[in-house]
Design a protein around this motif. Structure first.
Motif, short mmCIF file in Angstrom:
data_model
loop_
_atom_site.label_atom_id
_atom_site.label_comp_id
_atom_site.label_asym_id
_atom_site.label_seq_id
_atom_site.Cartn_x
_atom_site.Cartn_y
_atom_site.Cartn_z
N UNK A 103 21.88 21.00 22.10
CA UNK A 103 22.40 22.40 21.93
C UNK A 103 23.78 21.56 21.03
N UNK A 104 24.28 20.62 21.16
CA UNK A 104 25.00 19.23 20.69
C UNK A 104 24.76 19.46 19.07
N UNK A 105 23.26 19.23 18.50
CA UNK A 105 23.06 19.49 17.43
C UNK A 105 23.41 21.08 16.72
N UNK A 106 23.65 22.25 17.78
CA UNK A 106 24.01 23.51 17.25
C UNK A 106 22.75 24.02 16.75
N UNK A 107 21.67 23.94 17.61
CA UNK A 107 20.32 24.76 17.48
C UNK A 107 20.45 26.04 17.55
N UNK A 108 19.35 26.71 17.35
CA UNK A 108 19.06 28.37 18.33
C UNK A 108 18.59 28.10 19.87
N UNK A 109 18.93 29.11 20.15
CA UNK A 109 18.11 29.26 20.96
C UNK A 109 16.57 29.07 21.12
N UNK A 110 16.44 30.42 20.63
CA UNK A 110 14.72 30.27 20.34
C UNK A 110 14.23 29.05 19.99
N UNK A 111 15.05 27.48 18.60
CA UNK A 111 13.94 26.54 18.77
C UNK A 111 14.29 25.61 20.01
N UNK A 112 15.43 25.79 20.94
CA UNK A 112 15.40 25.07 21.72
C UNK A 112 13.96 25.53 23.22
N UNK A 113 14.18 26.59 23.23
CA UNK A 113 13.05 27.28 24.24
C UNK A 113 11.47 26.63 23.95
N UNK A 114 11.46 26.79 21.85
CA UNK A 114 9.69 26.04 21.77
C UNK A 114 10.03 24.64 21.78
N UNK A 115 11.00 24.00 21.94
CA UNK A 115 11.20 22.73 21.88
C UNK A 115 11.10 22.11 23.74
N UNK A 116 11.88 23.33 24.71
CA UNK A 116 11.96 22.96 25.77
C UNK A 116 10.14 22.71 26.28
N UNK A 117 9.76 24.14 25.85
CA UNK A 117 8.25 24.41 26.43
C UNK A 117 7.33 22.77 25.76
N UNK A 118 7.36 22.79 24.34
CA UNK A 118 6.65 21.50 24.13
C UNK A 118 6.96 20.13 24.54
N UNK A 119 7.87 20.18 25.29
CA UNK A 119 8.14 18.66 26.14
C UNK A 119 7.88 18.51 27.65
N UNK A 120 7.45 19.74 27.94
CA UNK A 120 7.62 19.97 29.45
C UNK A 120 5.82 20.08 28.92
N UNK A 121 5.30 20.63 28.31
CA UNK A 121 3.41 20.72 28.49
C UNK A 121 3.12 19.35 27.57
N UNK A 122 3.79 18.34 26.66
CA UNK A 122 3.24 17.21 26.78
C UNK A 122 3.26 16.69 27.87
N UNK A 124 2.71 18.21 30.85
CA UNK A 124 1.99 18.39 32.17
C UNK A 124 2.78 18.93 33.17
N UNK A 125 4.77 19.16 32.67
CA UNK A 125 5.41 19.87 33.72
C UNK A 125 5.75 20.69 33.01
N UNK A 126 4.66 21.47 33.00
CA UNK A 126 4.66 22.79 32.31
C UNK A 126 5.59 23.97 33.49
N UNK A 127 6.38 25.02 33.72
CA UNK A 127 6.81 25.81 34.53
C UNK A 127 7.54 24.95 35.95
N UNK A 128 7.65 23.65 35.57
CA UNK A 128 8.78 23.28 36.55
C UNK A 128 10.29 22.86 35.31
N UNK A 129 10.86 23.35 35.23
CA UNK A 129 11.51 23.59 33.69
C UNK A 129 12.70 24.29 34.86
N UNK A 130 12.86 24.97 34.99
CA UNK A 130 13.77 26.05 36.22
C UNK A 130 14.49 26.73 34.70
#
Ligand SMILES: Nc1ncnc2c1ncn2[C@@H]1O[C@H](COP(=O)(O)OP(=O)(O)OP(=O)(O)O)[C@@H](O)[C@H]1O
Ligand SMILES: [Mg+2]
Length: 133
Positions: A103-122, A124-130
């Motif tokens: 967010x501080x870097x000014x990335x788009x919401x869609x980009x950030x959503x993808x990164x959240x998904x990627x990081x949690x999947x990496x 094995x915490x998919x579905x725990x993001x809140x």
């Protein structure tokens, strides 16, 4: 094999009379995964602080992608540190914690959503993001 991405050359660091890093030489290639292993107090965090620009070496050079970054401040280095302690904002969800820097870097919401998904999947915490908005 790819080129050196980070080249640590002859790094020396002392605190008072104690030599913590003594002409340390180490390089890390692109996509390489490297672990520093050693007893408490051997200088692992000191080296990471020097790499991040939070600490200045007494002598030696840090080369990043072919450029000397000795005098670059932390915010201008393409390096990130995840600290051992106090790493998360407790008033934010896990997803919002992941999103914070993007967010501080000014990335788009869609980009950030993808990164959240990627990081949690990496990890094995998919579905725990809140919540994330
Ligand atoms: N700002 C400072 N002033 C004085 N001495 C320091 C400072 N920072 C670190 N040291 C000393 O430098 C040495 C290396 O510390 P460092 O934190 O780099 O070790 P470490 O390998 O990360 O240890 P740990 O496994 O416990 O995290 C220790 O003896 C520590 O007490
Ligand atoms: Mg440490």
């Amino acid at each position: 094999m790819s080129n050196k991405l980070i080249d640590i050359i002859d790094i020396t660091k002392s605190y008072d009379e104690n030599v913590i890093l003594d002409k340390l030489n180490l390089y890390i290639r692109e996509n390489e995964f490297l672990t520093l292993l050693g007893p408490s107090g051997c200088g692992k965090t000191t080296l990471l602080r020097i790499l991040g620009g939070f600490e200045t070496p007494d002598s030696g050079n840090i080369i990043f992608d072919g450029k000397n970054i000795n005098s670059l401040p932390p915010n201008r280095r393409q390096l990130n540190t995840v600290f051992q302690k106090y790493a998360l904002f407790s008033h934010m969800s896990i997803a919002e914690n992941i999103a914070f820097g993007l967010r501080i870097k000014g990335k788009s919401k869609g980009y950030i959503r993808d990164k959240i998904h990627y990081a949690l999947k990496l990890v094995n915490l998919e579905g725990y993001g809140g919540s994330f908005s």
